[in-house]
Design a protein around this motif. Sequence first.
Motif, PDB file in Angstrom:
ATOM      1  N   ASP A  99       0.810  -1.139  -0.099  1.00  0.00           N
ATOM      2  CA  ASP A  99       0.082   0.120  -0.029  1.00  0.00           C
ATOM      3  C   ASP A  99       0.990   1.329  -0.021  1.00  0.00           C
ATOM      4  OD1 ASP A  99       0.962   0.093   2.729  1.00  0.00           O
ATOM      5  OD2 ASP A  99      -0.878  -0.011   3.581  1.00  0.00           O
ATOM      6  N   GLU A 100       1.996   1.276  -0.670  1.00  0.00           N
ATOM      7  CA  GLU A 100       2.849   2.311  -0.528  1.00  0.00           C
ATOM      8  C   GLU A 100       2.441   3.584  -1.336  1.00  0.00           C
ATOM      9  OE1 GLU A 100       6.788   1.030  -0.797  1.00  0.00           O
ATOM     10  OE2 GLU A 100       6.679   0.009   1.056  1.00  0.00           O
ATOM     11  N   HIS A 101       1.674   3.442  -2.383  1.00  0.00           N
ATOM     12  CA  HIS A 101       1.398   4.497  -3.368  1.00  0.00           C
ATOM     13  C   HIS A 101       0.637   5.686  -2.400  1.00  0.00           C
ATOM     14  CE1 HIS A 101      -0.466   7.073  -6.381  1.00  0.00           C
ATOM     15  NE2 HIS A 101       0.275   6.581  -7.274  1.00  0.00           N
ATOM     16  N   PRO A 102       0.864   6.863  -2.525  1.00  0.00           N
ATOM     17  CA  PRO A 102       0.200   7.838  -1.730  1.00  0.00           C
ATOM     18  C   PRO A 102      -1.016   8.128  -1.860  1.00  0.00           C
ATOM     19  CG  PRO A 102       1.899   8.905  -3.127  1.00  0.00           C
ATOM     20  CD  PRO A 102       1.811   7.461  -3.501  1.00  0.00           C
ATOM     21  N   ALA A 103      -1.645   7.578  -2.884  1.00  0.00           N
ATOM     22  CA  ALA A 103      -3.207   7.780  -2.933  1.00  0.00           C
ATOM     23  C   ALA A 103      -3.965   6.654  -2.100  1.00  0.00           C
ATOM     24  CB  ALA A 103      -3.674   7.704  -4.473  1.00  0.00           C
ATOM     25  N   VAL A 104      -3.289   5.590  -1.693  1.00  0.00           N
ATOM     26  CA  VAL A 104      -3.767   4.443  -1.313  1.00  0.00           C
ATOM     27  C   VAL A 104      -4.567   4.832   0.101  1.00  0.00           C
ATOM     28  CG1 VAL A 104      -3.451   2.088  -0.202  1.00  0.00           C
ATOM     29  CG2 VAL A 104      -2.617   2.920  -2.443  1.00  0.00           C
ATOM     30  N   ASP A 105      -3.724   5.447   0.978  1.00  0.00           N
ATOM     31  CA  ASP A 105      -4.249   5.888   2.460  1.00  0.00           C
ATOM     32  C   ASP A 105      -5.577   6.804   2.446  1.00  0.00           C
ATOM     33  OD1 ASP A 105      -4.225   5.574   5.200  1.00  0.00           O
ATOM     34  OD2 ASP A 105      -3.487   7.616   5.099  1.00  0.00           O
ATOM     35  N   PRO A 106      -5.598   7.571   1.714  1.00  0.00           N
ATOM     36  CA  PRO A 106      -6.831   8.517   1.598  1.00  0.00           C
ATOM     37  C   PRO A 106      -7.923   7.674   1.109  1.00  0.00           C
ATOM     38  CG  PRO A 106      -5.000   9.814   0.629  1.00  0.00           C
ATOM     39  CD  PRO A 106      -4.584   8.296   0.848  1.00  0.00           C
ATOM     40  N   TYR A 107      -7.727   6.941  -0.231  1.00  0.00           N
ATOM     41  CA  TYR A 107      -8.686   6.050  -0.543  1.00  0.00           C
ATOM     42  C   TYR A 107      -9.309   5.002   0.355  1.00  0.00           C
ATOM     43  CZ  TYR A 107     -10.518   2.392  -3.612  1.00  0.00           C
ATOM     44  OH  TYR A 107     -11.142   1.269  -4.089  1.00  0.00           O
ATOM     45  N   ARG A 108      -8.421   4.256   0.798  1.00  0.00           N
ATOM     46  CA  ARG A 108      -8.819   3.365   1.629  1.00  0.00           C
ATOM     47  C   ARG A 108      -9.316   3.569   3.080  1.00  0.00           C
ATOM     48  NH1 ARG A 108      -4.383  -1.089   2.754  1.00  0.00           N
ATOM     49  NH2 ARG A 108      -3.370   0.559   3.769  1.00  0.00           N
ATOM     50  N   SER A 109      -9.020   4.600   3.693  1.00  0.00           N
ATOM     51  CA  SER A 109      -9.454   5.515   4.845  1.00  0.00           C
ATOM     52  C   SER A 109     -10.715   5.623   4.487  1.00  0.00           C
ATOM     53  CB  SER A 109      -8.349   6.406   5.427  1.00  0.00           C
ATOM     54  OG  SER A 109      -7.402   6.031   5.595  1.00  0.00           O
ATOM     55  N   ALA A 110     -11.150   6.361   3.322  1.00  0.00           N
ATOM     56  CA  ALA A 110     -12.442   6.817   2.986  1.00  0.00           C
ATOM     57  C   ALA A 110     -13.501   5.775   2.945  1.00  0.00           C
ATOM     58  CB  ALA A 110     -12.364   7.575   1.800  1.00  0.00           C
ATOM     59  N   LEU A 111     -13.108   4.691   2.263  1.00  0.00           N
ATOM     60  CA  LEU A 111     -13.688   3.546   2.180  1.00  0.00           C
ATOM     61  C   LEU A 111     -14.289   2.772   3.478  1.00  0.00           C
ATOM     62  CD1 LEU A 111     -12.310   1.462  -0.838  1.00  0.00           C
ATOM     63  CD2 LEU A 111     -14.459   2.955  -0.660  1.00  0.00           C
ATOM     64  N   VAL A 112     -13.053   2.713   4.161  1.00  0.00           N
ATOM     65  CA  VAL A 112     -13.325   1.956   5.713  1.00  0.00           C
ATOM     66  C   VAL A 112     -14.321   2.718   6.446  1.00  0.00           C
ATOM     67  CG1 VAL A 112     -12.186   1.395   7.780  1.00  0.00           C
ATOM     68  CG2 VAL A 112     -11.117   0.619   5.625  1.00  0.00           C
ATOM     69  N   ALA A 113     -14.119   4.374   6.416  1.00  0.00           N
ATOM     70  CA  ALA A 113     -14.913   5.131   7.349  1.00  0.00           C
ATOM     71  C   ALA A 113     -16.346   4.943   6.855  1.00  0.00           C
ATOM     72  CB  ALA A 113     -14.374   6.599   7.181  1.00  0.00           C
ATOM     73  N   ASP A 114     -16.694   4.826   5.768  1.00  0.00           N
ATOM     74  CA  ASP A 114     -17.881   4.874   5.272  1.00  0.00           C
ATOM     75  C   ASP A 114     -18.507   3.292   5.258  1.00  0.00           C
ATOM     76  OD1 ASP A 114     -18.216   7.566   4.801  1.00  0.00           O
ATOM     77  OD2 ASP A 114     -17.603   7.524   2.706  1.00  0.00           O
ATOM     78  N   GLY A 115     -17.647   2.415   5.780  1.00  0.00           N
ATOM     79  CA  GLY A 115     -18.046   1.095   5.769  1.00  0.00           C
ATOM     80  C   GLY A 115     -18.149   0.114   4.362  1.00  0.00           C
ATOM     81  N   ILE A 116     -17.426   0.664   3.470  1.00  0.00           N
ATOM     82  CA  ILE A 116     -17.593   0.018   2.180  1.00  0.00           C
ATOM     83  C   ILE A 116     -16.412  -0.967   1.804  1.00  0.00           C
ATOM     84  CG2 ILE A 116     -17.276   0.645  -0.358  1.00  0.00           C
ATOM     85  CD1 ILE A 116     -18.504   3.563   0.268  1.00  0.00           C
ATOM     86  N   PRO A 117     -16.974  -1.874   1.614  1.00  0.00           N
ATOM     87  CA  PRO A 117     -15.683  -3.175   1.279  1.00  0.00           C
ATOM     88  C   PRO A 117     -15.138  -2.774   0.077  1.00  0.00           C
ATOM     89  CG  PRO A 117     -18.162  -4.088   1.657  1.00  0.00           C
ATOM     90  CD  PRO A 117     -18.310  -2.670   1.489  1.00  0.00           C
ATOM     91  N   VAL A 118     -13.788  -3.486   0.040  1.00  0.00           N
ATOM     92  CA  VAL A 118     -12.872  -3.055  -1.212  1.00  0.00           C
ATOM     93  C   VAL A 118     -13.309  -4.322  -2.212  1.00  0.00           C
ATOM     94  CG1 VAL A 118     -10.856  -4.130  -0.259  1.00  0.00           C
ATOM     95  CG2 VAL A 118     -10.799  -2.479  -1.902  1.00  0.00           C
ATOM     96  N   ALA A 119     -13.486  -5.255  -1.784  1.00  0.00           N
ATOM     97  CA  ALA A 119     -13.894  -6.456  -2.428  1.00  0.00           C
ATOM     98  C   ALA A 119     -14.848  -7.616  -1.714  1.00  0.00           C
ATOM     99  CB  ALA A 119     -12.487  -7.489  -2.574  1.00  0.00           C
ATOM    100  N   ALA A 120     -15.475  -8.486  -2.592  1.00  0.00           N
ATOM    101  CA  ALA A 120     -16.360  -9.345  -2.455  1.00  0.00           C
ATOM    102  C   ALA A 120     -15.969 -10.662  -2.643  1.00  0.00           C
ATOM    103  CB  ALA A 120     -17.774  -8.921  -2.814  1.00  0.00           C
ATOM    104  N   PHE A 121     -16.259 -11.500  -1.659  1.00  0.00           N
ATOM    105  CA  PHE A 121     -15.907 -13.181  -2.048  1.00  0.00           C
ATOM    106  C   PHE A 121     -17.215 -13.813  -1.954  1.00  0.00           C
ATOM    107  CE2 PHE A 121     -11.440 -11.918   0.169  1.00  0.00           C
ATOM    108  CZ  PHE A 121     -11.306 -11.322  -1.007  1.00  0.00           C
ATOM    109  N   ALA A 122     -17.404 -14.674  -2.680  1.00  0.00           N
ATOM    110  CA  ALA A 122     -18.810 -15.591  -2.709  1.00  0.00           C
ATOM    111  C   ALA A 122     -18.364 -16.816  -1.543  1.00  0.00           C
ATOM    112  CB  ALA A 122     -18.998 -15.917  -3.951  1.00  0.00           C
ATOM    113  N   VAL A 123     -19.464 -17.214  -1.026  1.00  0.00           N
ATOM    114  CA  VAL A 123     -19.422 -18.240  -0.035  1.00  0.00           C
ATOM    115  C   VAL A 123     -20.688 -18.986  -0.080  1.00  0.00           C
ATOM    116  CG1 VAL A 123     -17.807 -17.363   1.688  1.00  0.00           C
ATOM    117  CG2 VAL A 123     -20.153 -17.049   2.079  1.00  0.00           C
TER     118      VAL A 123
END
Length: 128
Positions: free
Chosen positions: A58-82
């Motif tokens: 996760d070293e690219h500078p855009a990753v932290d703001p992107y991922r932090s915003a998703l987590v803060a809003d409760g948005i998953p980055v991926a979905a796995f079927a079970v």
Amino acid sequence: MRINLTSVFVDDQDKALRFYTEVLGFVKKHEVPVGQHRWLTVVSPDDPDGTELLLEPDEHPAVDPYRSALVADGIPVAAFAVDDVRAECERLRGLGVRFTQDPVEMGPVVTAVLDDTCGNLIQLTQYA
């Protein structure tokens, strides 16, 4: 055309590999040194020639703001079927996994959301 590879940004490749293999149950497919990191992928044991998941540093500078915003809003980055979300949640809780959303029925699907310990929220999905 088919999806061959997708990725999740992770804060530690070793920790991610342990979580995605030992906890979630994926298997390592590729591990190739690339500078200080690795081209590190996992696949479903049920489909070893299927879509690979790259555990990408996760070293690219855009990753932290992107991922932090998703987590803060409760948005998953991926979905796995079970096959059974509720049973999988119980199995994973027994292994210490933290869920941010318990199983919820949404029309023809049941979903739950977990914390992958590497900075991401992951959705589990069961199709009716």
